[in-house]
Scaffold this motif. Structure first.
Motif, PDB file in Angstrom:
ATOM      1  N   GLN A 210     -18.696  14.042  12.048  1.00 34.18           N
ATOM      2  CA  GLN A 210     -19.971  14.828  11.991  1.00 34.18           C
ATOM      3  C   GLN A 210     -20.662  14.844  10.515  1.00 34.18           C
ATOM      4  OE1 GLN A 210     -19.088  18.973  13.401  1.00 34.18           O
ATOM      5  NE2 GLN A 210     -18.017  18.080  15.150  1.00 34.18           N
ATOM      6  N   SER A 211     -19.608  14.666   9.500  1.00 35.04           N
ATOM      7  CA  SER A 211     -19.654  14.899   8.128  1.00 35.04           C
ATOM      8  C   SER A 211     -20.665  13.565   7.536  1.00 35.04           C
ATOM      9  CB  SER A 211     -18.779  15.095   7.493  1.00 35.04           C
ATOM     10  OG  SER A 211     -17.789  14.062   7.391  1.00 35.04           O
ATOM     11  N   LYS A 212     -20.569  12.537   8.655  1.00 32.71           N
ATOM     12  CA  LYS A 212     -21.399  11.077   8.331  1.00 32.71           C
ATOM     13  C   LYS A 212     -22.901  11.150   8.861  1.00 32.71           C
ATOM     14  CE  LYS A 212     -18.126   8.512   6.420  1.00 32.71           C
ATOM     15  NZ  LYS A 212     -18.162   7.929   5.200  1.00 32.71           N
ATOM     16  N   VAL A 213     -23.263  12.508   9.130  1.00 30.87           N
ATOM     17  CA  VAL A 213     -24.577  12.551   9.766  1.00 30.87           C
ATOM     18  C   VAL A 213     -25.342  13.741   9.059  1.00 30.87           C
ATOM     19  CG1 VAL A 213     -25.952  12.952  11.781  1.00 30.87           C
ATOM     20  CG2 VAL A 213     -23.747  12.066  12.262  1.00 30.87           C
ATOM     21  N   LEU A 214     -26.181  13.186   8.218  1.00 31.25           N
ATOM     22  CA  LEU A 214     -27.092  14.034   7.376  1.00 31.25           C
ATOM     23  C   LEU A 214     -28.625  14.301   7.768  1.00 31.25           C
ATOM     24  CD1 LEU A 214     -25.862  12.725   4.045  1.00 31.25           C
ATOM     25  CD2 LEU A 214     -24.901  14.509   5.431  1.00 31.25           C
ATOM     26  N   GLY A 215     -29.146  15.601   7.531  1.00 34.21           N
ATOM     27  CA  GLY A 215     -30.128  15.807   7.535  1.00 34.21           C
ATOM     28  C   GLY A 215     -31.359  14.892   7.203  1.00 34.21           C
ATOM     29  N   GLY A 216     -32.448  14.552   7.899  1.00 32.97           N
ATOM     30  CA  GLY A 216     -33.511  13.672   7.190  1.00 32.97           C
ATOM     31  C   GLY A 216     -34.792  14.064   7.310  1.00 32.97           C
ATOM     32  N   GLU A 217     -35.904  13.294   6.920  1.00 34.28           N
ATOM     33  CA  GLU A 217     -37.172  13.296   6.846  1.00 34.28           C
ATOM     34  C   GLU A 217     -37.654  12.598   8.228  1.00 34.28           C
ATOM     35  OE1 GLU A 217     -38.722  15.526   5.435  1.00 34.28           O
ATOM     36  OE2 GLU A 217     -37.073  16.072   4.297  1.00 34.28           O
TER      37      GLU A 217
END
Length: 310
Positions: A210-217
């Motif tokens: 989970q921590s390897k998935v970040l919010g993006g544009e």
């Protein structure tokens, strides 16, 4: 800050500790030399690309130095420096192959060895911040986008090769520590069985959680920090099964929740449930035994108790 001097730069302690855990006995893996020359490498990387440094991302990664920077024209980006042992060129090849589909975009594919310039995501927002059910759903959807055919004549390690190295360390660990022998034997047996009948070959993230998935544009969520490997999808999904393992262990129904999670993730991503259970067992035991070896007894206890439920 573009001409910021790094002579007295100190890398994040999390990175130093994590690299120390993975160093080969007797050295010879280049980690010490890389840490010693890191200020110089960082200065060169910033000056060559005419970057403005905003800050070092802390606590940062466990295998690389990550900085938030701005490019010429004030475009936000991320500068990542990693030692050869962390396989940065494999990461570069995977990100180039995905080309932004489900993963962070590589901004300069032909950059210097060990240096990656990446699209800026939201470093302080990962799917781990979501409620558990929603986090697993979003993480699984992101992972599905990454499972593509590997490029021809690829440079990536295979699941068989990676787990082969890990299996050797497990055997050695079991010889020295009789308390883990039964779990190690089970993990080695299930690995041998799974490798004898792999159903597909895909490019995998390798260290997905989970921590390897970040919010993006470009997309709401994008994967970062792969340690890519080629093999079956169940191997990649296995690491996600044990996310928030501390919460699972603390729950009186943790074992039942784990079994439901295996079933739900397998069904949602069309992965065989027994194969997912098997790889989850192997990866949890491997991580737990390694944690015992490097002096992280609490992590080891959690992982090995979790493995016992499988």
């Amino acid at each position: 800050m573009a001409r910021m001097a790094f002579e007295d730069f100190e890398p994040p302690q999390r990175l130093v500790r994590a690299l120390a855990e993975t160093r080969r006995p007797g050295g010879g893996d280049g980690i010490g030399a890389w840490l010693e020359t890191l200020p110089e490498l960082l200065q060169q990387a910033v000056d060559l690309r005419e970057l403005t440094v905003e800050r070092v991302q802390a606590p940062g990664g466990r295998s690389s130095l990550v900085l938030l920077v701005r490019m010429i024209g004030d475009t936000p980006a991320v500068l990542k420096l990693a030692p050869e042992r962390a396989r940065p060129e494999s990461e570069r090849a995977a990100l180039a192959h995905w080309d932004g589909r489900g993963a962070v975009q590589l901004l300069n594919p032909g950059d210097s060895a060990g240096v990656l310039l990446l699209e800026r995501l939201r470093p302080d927002l990962s799917v781990r911040s979501l409620p558990e059910a929603k986090a697993l759903l979003e993480a699984a959807a992101t992972l599905r986008r990454l499972w593509v055919e590997p490029p021809e004549a690829h440079v990536f390690e295979t699941v068989a090769e990676r787990t082969g190295r890990q299996a050797e360390a497990l055997r050695a660990g079991a010889e020295e520590d009789s308390e883990v022998r039964a779990l190690v034997d089970a993990a080695l047996a299930v690995r041998a069985e799974l490798l004898g009948s792999a159903p597909e070959e895909r490019l995998l993230h390798g260290t997905f959680r989970q921590s390897k998935v970040l919010g993006g544009e470009r997309l709401p969520w994008l994967a970062v920090g792969p340690d890519p490997v080629v093999g079956e999808c169940a191997f990649d999904l296995a690491r996600l099964v044990r996310d928030r393992v501390e919460d699972l262990i603390a729950s009186p129904s943790g074992a039942a929740i784990t079994r439901r999670r295996v079933k739900k993730l397998a069904e949602s991503l069309d992965v065989d449930q027994e194969r997912l259970r098997g790889w989850t067992l192997f990866r949890a035991v491997e991580s737990g035994v390694r944690a015992r070896r490097v002096g992280r007894p609490r992590d080891a206890e959690l992982l090995l108790e979790f493995a016992g439920w499988l």
